[in-house]
Enzyme design. Structure first.
Site, PDB file in Angstrom:
ATOM      1  CG  ASP A   1      -1.821  -1.139   1.362  1.00 24.86           C
ATOM      2  OD1 ASP A   1      -1.448  -2.244   0.930  1.00 24.86           O
ATOM      3  OD2 ASP A   1      -2.924  -0.960   1.917  1.00 24.86           O
TER       4      ASP A   1
ATOM      5  CG  HIS B   1      -3.333   3.950   1.440  1.00 22.94           C
ATOM      6  ND1 HIS B   1      -4.610   3.900   0.925  1.00 22.94           N
ATOM      7  CD2 HIS B   1      -3.176   2.792   2.130  1.00 22.94           C
ATOM      8  CE1 HIS B   1      -5.200   2.785   1.286  1.00 22.94           C
ATOM      9  NE2 HIS B   1      -4.354   2.076   2.014  1.00 22.94           N
TER      10      HIS B   1
ATOM     11  CG  ASP C   1      -5.518  -0.534  -0.513  1.00 23.05           C
ATOM     12  OD1 ASP C   1      -6.399  -0.790  -1.358  1.00 23.05           O
ATOM     13  OD2 ASP C   1      -5.659  -0.748   0.700  1.00 23.05           O
TER      14      ASP C   1
ATOM     15  CG  ASP D   1      -9.342   6.076  -1.124  1.00 19.67           C
ATOM     16  OD1 ASP D   1      -9.726   7.077  -1.730  1.00 19.67           O
ATOM     17  OD2 ASP D   1      -9.961   4.996  -1.132  1.00 19.67           O
ATOM     18  NE  ARG D   2      -6.581   4.565   4.937  1.00 22.69           N
ATOM     19  CZ  ARG D   2      -7.491   4.611   5.901  1.00 22.69           C
ATOM     20  NH1 ARG D   2      -7.617   5.718   6.602  1.00 22.69           N
ATOM     21  NH2 ARG D   2      -8.259   3.587   6.160  1.00 22.69           N
TER      22      ARG D   2
ATOM     23  CG  ASN E   1      -9.395  -2.555   0.528  1.00 25.94           C
ATOM     24  OD1 ASN E   1      -8.167  -2.601   0.445  1.00 25.94           O
ATOM     25  ND2 ASN E   1     -10.006  -1.974   1.541  1.00 25.94           N
ATOM     26  CG  HIS E   2      -8.557   1.943   0.014  1.00 29.75           C
ATOM     27  ND1 HIS E   2      -9.144   3.032   0.616  1.00 29.75           N
ATOM     28  CD2 HIS E   2      -8.321   1.059   1.002  1.00 29.75           C
ATOM     29  CE1 HIS E   2      -9.243   2.820   1.921  1.00 29.75           C
ATOM     30  NE2 HIS E   2      -8.745   1.626   2.176  1.00 29.75           N
TER      31      HIS E   2
ATOM     32  CG  HIS F   1      -4.788  -5.126  -1.709  1.00 29.77           C
ATOM     33  ND1 HIS F   1      -3.801  -4.212  -1.407  1.00 29.77           N
ATOM     34  CD2 HIS F   1      -5.818  -4.846  -0.867  1.00 29.77           C
ATOM     35  CE1 HIS F   1      -4.217  -3.413  -0.437  1.00 29.77           C
ATOM     36  NE2 HIS F   1      -5.437  -3.779  -0.095  1.00 29.77           N
TER      37      HIS F   1
ATOM     38  NE  ARG G   1      -9.260  -5.529   7.005  1.00 26.64           N
ATOM     39  CZ  ARG G   1      -8.202  -4.773   6.720  1.00 26.64           C
ATOM     40  NH1 ARG G   1      -8.373  -3.490   6.466  1.00 26.64           N
ATOM     41  NH2 ARG G   1      -6.985  -5.264   6.730  1.00 26.64           N
TER      42      ARG G   1
ATOM     43  CG  HIS H   1      -5.993  -5.646   3.136  1.00 24.01           C
ATOM     44  ND1 HIS H   1      -6.738  -4.586   2.667  1.00 24.01           N
ATOM     45  CD2 HIS H   1      -6.878  -6.457   3.802  1.00 24.01           C
ATOM     46  CE1 HIS H   1      -8.001  -4.747   3.017  1.00 24.01           C
ATOM     47  NE2 HIS H   1      -8.107  -5.863   3.705  1.00 24.01           N
TER      48      HIS H   1
END
Length: 938
Positions: A258, A260, A287, A290-291, A319-320, A373, A428, A456
């Site tokens: 990730d 991000h 991922d 995001d963030r 998943n993002h 992921h 989760r 993840h």
């Protein structure tokens, strides 16, 4: 480190201290415990000199006798035998140094323990965010079904990025992307020409390295995205990618976990491992979005190198990489939509989404390593071939009922654990699973693979990687100091041409440091720029303590939102163990209630110190605690002034519609006729009266109406207080009567009620005892109060104002609504606040679903809908989250009207729903009221 010469001199002093020990001497044992020497000499325990010590505190292991031998006698548990080198005289400098070192080690250990506890608590709340997201996706499915049923003509909605793009008017042909944009003369950034060259890539890379806040032009970003989508479509006929580690002595492939949107980490990895090339491959394991603030730039760089070296660069989906996740705010774990919108034309967001849906769900590396992921699968006997045939051109499924849906979901969401088998991952979220070492071993064996690499999650060790499942599974996470506050290391896994691998960890320097370094290095140049140099092996400038404080602030803000959402459950839990209605419970019951209602495994003992104070008896005032918790909503952005009292007044108006005589009203609330009203009777009464008042709002009233020691209220007092809750709303809203009539109503009400209860006054006016006050009885009461000097016109105006139902008589509730009493219980403002809190909490909790509902009527994402569509979106949400047994949603139909009427600030018939939703974004810090007073300002 100390020099060898200094160490030797220290050794000489140590021998001097050893020779001076004797019985009765005060000593320090192993740098920690103090005591008195009782014995020195040889023993049967072992070779060398031993010292028998009587410790000051009972932290020893015997009374001087050990292993069947006794060399001295002392009280039980005060005796210990230590070899000579572990004992130092109390007055020696070495003892002092040893104690200082021990103290520092203890302090460091405590700091690290507190830091890790803060991280684990913060991480639990992050997981809870993702759990909320999955719950919201289920709500969205229900809302979408309702909207498609009742508003089928709308173009919004869709289950794939292509369908949503078509609704939004965005091309689904990637060869056309960028044609609608023109590069103007004011653009000073890099230009992209086709066919792409390495020099051109370096120009864009240098621009991003040195000016990341100046976006690459929309035209070029759209073209790069289009070329990327074409490549993935051409190269990837299935949902699993096959990559080879480059051959040759220098061949390697770098796997990133990730990122991000943390550009500093990605640039650092490129700096340390080299850019993608014919001998250096890169795989980003999902991922990316995001963030963080620079996911766009990471994707642009990666795609440009993929266009240059198609076989050497790839990205897995995480998943993002999902539209509804991206639309959430960064504080909710999303942020990519806001990032794209702030940098580029909104159409590019749908182009990014189309890219995400063609990314592989997994990659097989040189036929030996499986890279995914999330993780492995809840289903047995899964073959890679099953994954190849998954339909990836869709959003992540919200259901896991079918095999295909569950396999895709687990690729993106699954987590490992250290126990055999598969289990639900409640931490989760809905449908998530944990898989054990046996699952990993079986999957790898069935597919002739040797290793699984996944990402993840930040490892609990705060390292950038973690070995699991007997070395068959590696978690790699590349974003160091995640979200700018956790202080974790990042890492990459590097495979070499012989398929051996290494893991390299890092702590990326701040982006501004890298920018300063890169400024001296133009495209194609080598060398080092002047300015601050990156320090790979040391932590960020942010100290461990500051990291802990930032995590705690963020965690407490999210915890406050959880408390607000679960107020009813918390109140119910504590009220059941507080039968006398004191508003207090023991500390242990407070902690148990928090754990039971919120269903979070948090360190409640330490959190208790931050959130509540205990009295001299060790009890917590849970009522005050619940009153302090409130949703942090910028109401000025969401609603026009005055909406609160109007929305509360609608509850009372529900009761007014039930035209009941006084006896019926009393019987309604006091069903067993004992003259007292219990909370249960109150709720049953509103249900029996078909009031339609949502449970959350009923509970809000109950929380603020004081009761006696038995937990009940005298029925007369109760009805007065119940009315007080709502009569203020009527006053605040402003009624139709003229100011003169309102003034007269106040004068009459004061003369009528005085210090008596309202029931007694009503009964006195109701001379025929039928439970109603007719016009004649009302006028007679005015005469008794010596107010018969009023003109007939004034009397008639007064009667029209109080006869709300216009049926020629006043029922008891109409009478209460017309003539207020002094609020001696101070419940009115509290009740209004609690009811409004219940409504705001429901809207805040379902912010993501509301956004979906509004966008259903706004497929082009212009950010506005008309008032009717705004209400339709609210209504669909309200219906989709009904309580158990068909109980009402968070708002009544009339309250929905009030909300919809108070969001069109400029009265143009349109609502800026993006501004409305932004008012519900969670704060990064808890409210001042939420903290315990003793911990405020810590």
């Amino acid at each position: 480190r100390v020099s060898p010469s200094r160490s030797r001199s220290m050794g000489g002093d140590k021998n001097k201290d050893q020779a001076s020990l004797s019985a009765g001497q005060r000593v320090v044992v192993l740098g920690k415990r103090k005591g008195t020497v009782r014995f020195c000499g040889s023993t049967d325990f072992g070779p060398g000199e031993w010292v028998g010590i009587e410790l000051d505190k009972p932290t020893g292991s015997h009374d001087g006798g050990a292993h069947g031998k006794r060399y001295f006698t002392c009280p039980a548990n005060h005796g210990v035998y230590v070899q000579r080198q572990g004992v130092l005289p109390v007055n020696s400098w070495q003892a002092a140094a040893s104690q200082i070192q021990s103290m520092l080690r203890g302090r460091k250990d405590r700091q690290e323990t507190e830091y890790k506890r803060a991280f684990h608590t913060w991480n639990q709340m992050e997981m809870e965010d993702e759990s909320d997201y999955l719950q919201q996706t289920a709500t969205i499915s229900r809302v979408e079904a309702m909207l498609r049923t009742y508003h089928p003509g709308q173009a919004g909605g869709g289950s794939s990025a292509m369908a949503l793009s078509l609704s939004a008017g965005v091309s689904t042909n990637p060869t056309e992307w960028g044609q609608d944009f023109t590069v103007g003369p004011d653009y000073k950034g890099p230009h992209v020409k086709w066919p792409l060259t390495l020099d051109n890539v370096h120009q864009v890379l240098h621009h991003i390295r040195t000016r990341p806040d100046e976006p690459v032009h929309d035209k070029y970003v759209a073209e790069i995205l289009g070329k990327g989508v074409q490549l993935f479509n051409e190269m990837l006929p299935t949902s699993v990618c096959d990559m080879k580690v480059p051959t040759g002595e220098d061949g390697k492939l770098v796997i990133c976990g990730d990122t991000h949107g943390q550009l500093a980490d990605f640039l650092w990895v490129l700096k340390q491992n080299g850019e993608p090339s014919p001998t250096t491959g890169y795989l980003l394991n999902g991922d990316i979005a995001d963030r963080g603030e620079n996911a766009c730039e990471i994707i642009i760089i990666t795609l440009m190198f993929k266009i240059l070296y198609p076989e050497m660069v790839s990205m897995n989906r995480g998943n993002h990489e999902n539209i509804e996740m991206n639309r959430r705010s960064a504080d909710h774990g999303g942020g990519f939509f806001d990032e794209v919108k702030s940098k580029h034309d909104p159409a590019l967001f749908m182009m990014f989404q189309q890219l995400f849906e063609v990314l592989p769900l997994a990659t097989v590396l040189s036929d030996r390593v499986f890279v995914v992921h999330g993780g492995l699968f809840r289903r047995d006997a899964v073959q890679v071939q099953h994954l190849r045939n998954l339909n990836r051109r869709r959003q992540c499924p919200t259901s896991t009922e079918s095999i295909e849906e569950s396999l895709m979901f687990d690729c993106l969401w699954a987590d490992p654990w250290d126990f055999p088998g598969v289990a639900k991952a409640a931490h989760r979220g809905q449908n998530c699973i944990r898989f054990g070492p046996d699952v990993t071993k079986r999957f790898l064996g069935n597919n002739s693979l040797s290793l699984c690499i996944r990402s993840h999650e930040v490892p609990n060790t705060l390292r950038g990687f973690e070995d699991r499942h007997d070395g068959r599974l590696i978690t790699v996470f590349t974003a160091s100091n995640y979200c700018g506050q956790t202080g974790n290391f990042g890492a990459v896994v590097i495979f070499h041409s012989d398929m051996s691998y290494t893991v390299e960890e890092h702590m990326a320097p701040p982006l501004e440091n890298l920018i300063a370094e890169y400024w001296g290095q133009g495209p194609g140049e080598t060398g080092t720029a002047p300015g601050p140099q990156a320090q790979q092996s040391q932590k960020n400038a942010q100290s461990m303590e500051k990291s802990k404080e930032k995590m705690e602030e963020d965690m407490l803000a999210k915890l406050e939102a959880k408390v607000v959402q679960h107020k009813d459950d918390l109140w119910w839990y504590w009220a059941q163990v507080d039968p006398e209605g004191t508003g207090k419970v023991s500390s242990s019951l407070w902690r148990q209630g928090m754990a039971a209602a919120l269903q979070l495994e948090l360190p409640w003992f330490s959190l208790q110190k931050q959130l509540v104070e205990t009295d001299a008896d060790g009890n917590v005032n849970y009522k005050k605690f619940l009153e302090r918790a409130a949703p942090q909503v910028e109401q000025g952005k969401a609603f026009e002034a005055g909406w609160e009292h109007k929305v509360v007044l609608k509850v009372y108006e529900q009761m007014l519609r039930n035209d009941m005589a006084l006896k019926d009203v009393i019987n309604l609330f006091d069903q067993n006729g004992d003259g007292l009203v219990s909370p249960w009777e109150f709720k049953q009464a509103l249900t029996a009266a078909n009031s339609g008042v949502p449970d959350a709002q009923i509970n809000a009233i109950l929380r603020v109406i004081e009761r006696d020691e038995s937990g009940r209220l005298d029925v007369k007092t109760f009805l007065d207080r119940f009315q007080v809750v709502y009569s203020q709303g009527k006053t605040a809203v402003g009624a139709a009567p003229s100011p003169a009539t309102q003034q007269l109503m106040g004068k009459v009400g004061k003369a009528l009620v005085g210090s008596k209860s309202r029931i007694e006054v009503f009964q006195a006016i109701d001379t025929n005892g039928d439970g109603y006050v007719d016009q004649n009885e009302f006028f007679q009461s005015l005469k008794k109060m010596k107010m018969d000097n009023l003109s007939d016109a004034e009397k008639n105006d007064l009667w029209k104002a109080v006869d709300v139902n216009k049926d020629g008589h006043l029922n008891y509730l109409e009478f209460c609504a017309a003539f207020e009493v002094v609020d001696t219980s101070k419940t009115s403002n509290s009740a209004v606040k609690e009811i409004v809190t219940a409504i705001l909490a429901a809207l805040q909790q379902n912010q993501m679903t509301l956004g979906f509902a509004f966008r259903y009527f706004d497929p082009r994402s212009e950010g506005k809908v008309n008032v009717a569509d705004f209400k339709a979106g609210l209504k669909a949400l309200n219906a989709s989250i009904q309580g158990p047994n068909g109980a009402a949603g968070p708002l009544t139909e009339e309250q929905l009207d009030v909300v919809a009427a108070h969001v069109d600030s400029d009265k143009d018939g349109m609502v800026d729903y993006q501004e409305f939703l932004s008012a519900f974004n969670y704060s990064k810090s808890p409210s001042d009221e939420f903290r315990a007073q003793s911990s405020a300002g810590r």
